[in-house]
Scaffold this motif. Structure first.
Motif: not given
Length: 229
Positions: A204-220
């Motif tokens: 999740l942290r890696l994807r956040y730093f790469l620009g992933a949508d935080p709302q999508t990450l929150a669901r995961l």
């Protein structure tokens, strides 16, 4: 120096009483603000007996903590999770160290539980934080009101709000990393599986730093899945 301890809650009846009872000796120099995001398990009723103020805010840690900060009157804000306990000398340490040289920072962390990997995970979290200058909410972020206002508060995102705030505060100064340890529950690590949770959090942290949508990450994060929504 007055401190405001801000605790975001959502269905934390299992933890909130112990959390607030541990803070009672600090109430002569601290105000305790519980910000509830719509609990359905009696969290607010328990908190009203032990906190200085209990307020409601839209669900989401960032929104709840910002709402608490708006109501706070302290010079220093501490953002505490309901399943985390401060070290006994927390406020004394902050009086000595905050603003010298940093107006913000966090504590080291230990994770409660018997599994030997919890101590290793905590040590890794502390090392990573020192290397990157990024603090997590579990480590209890503290910040002067002035610096928090200058940073614009927590960004209104569904996850990684602590990382985003840390990145903004780093433009003011590197964090003060206090070696005194807060104790946070290892329940999520144990319930979801230690190695699975380690992989999930790093992913999740890696994807956040790469620009992933935080709302999508929150669901995961809420589902405990690496990819499946």
């Amino acid at each position: 120096m007055k401190f405001s301890i801000i605790i975001p809650t959502l269905n934390e009846a299992q933890n909130i009483q112990d959390c607030l009872e541990a803070l009672q000796p600090l109430r002569n120099t601290c105000e305790i603000i519980v910000v509830d995001g719509g609990s359905a398990d009696g969290t607010q009723a328990i908190a009203e007996l032990l906190a200085d103020r209990v307020i409601s805010a839209p669900k989401g840690r960032a929104r709840q903590m910002n709402a608490g900060a708006q109501q706070a009157t302290g010079e220093v804000l501490l953002f505490l999770h309901a399943d985390t306990a401060l070290p006994d000398n927390a406020t004394a340490l902050l009086r000595q160290r905050i603003n010298r040289p940093a107006p913000w920072g966090r504590f080291d962390i230990r994770l409660s539980g018997d599994h030997f990997m919890l101590a290793i995970i905590a040590r890794m979290m502390n090392w990573r934080s020192r290397l990157t200058g990024i603090a997590t909410g579990d480590q209890v972020i503290f910040v002067t009101r002035e610096a928090f206002t200058a940073a614009g508060g927590y960004p209104d995102i569904s996850l990684m709000e602590d990382i985003a705030l840390s990145k903004t505060l780093n433009r003011i100064s590197p964090p003060l990393c206090l070696p005194a340890k807060v104790t946070s529950s290892g329940r999520r690590w144990l319930q979801s599986g230690l190695y699975k949770t380690i992989l999930l959090m790093w992913s999740l942290r890696l994807r956040y730093f790469l620009g992933a949508d935080p709302q999508t990450l929150a669901r995961l994060y809420s589902k405990g899945h690496l990819w499946k929504l």
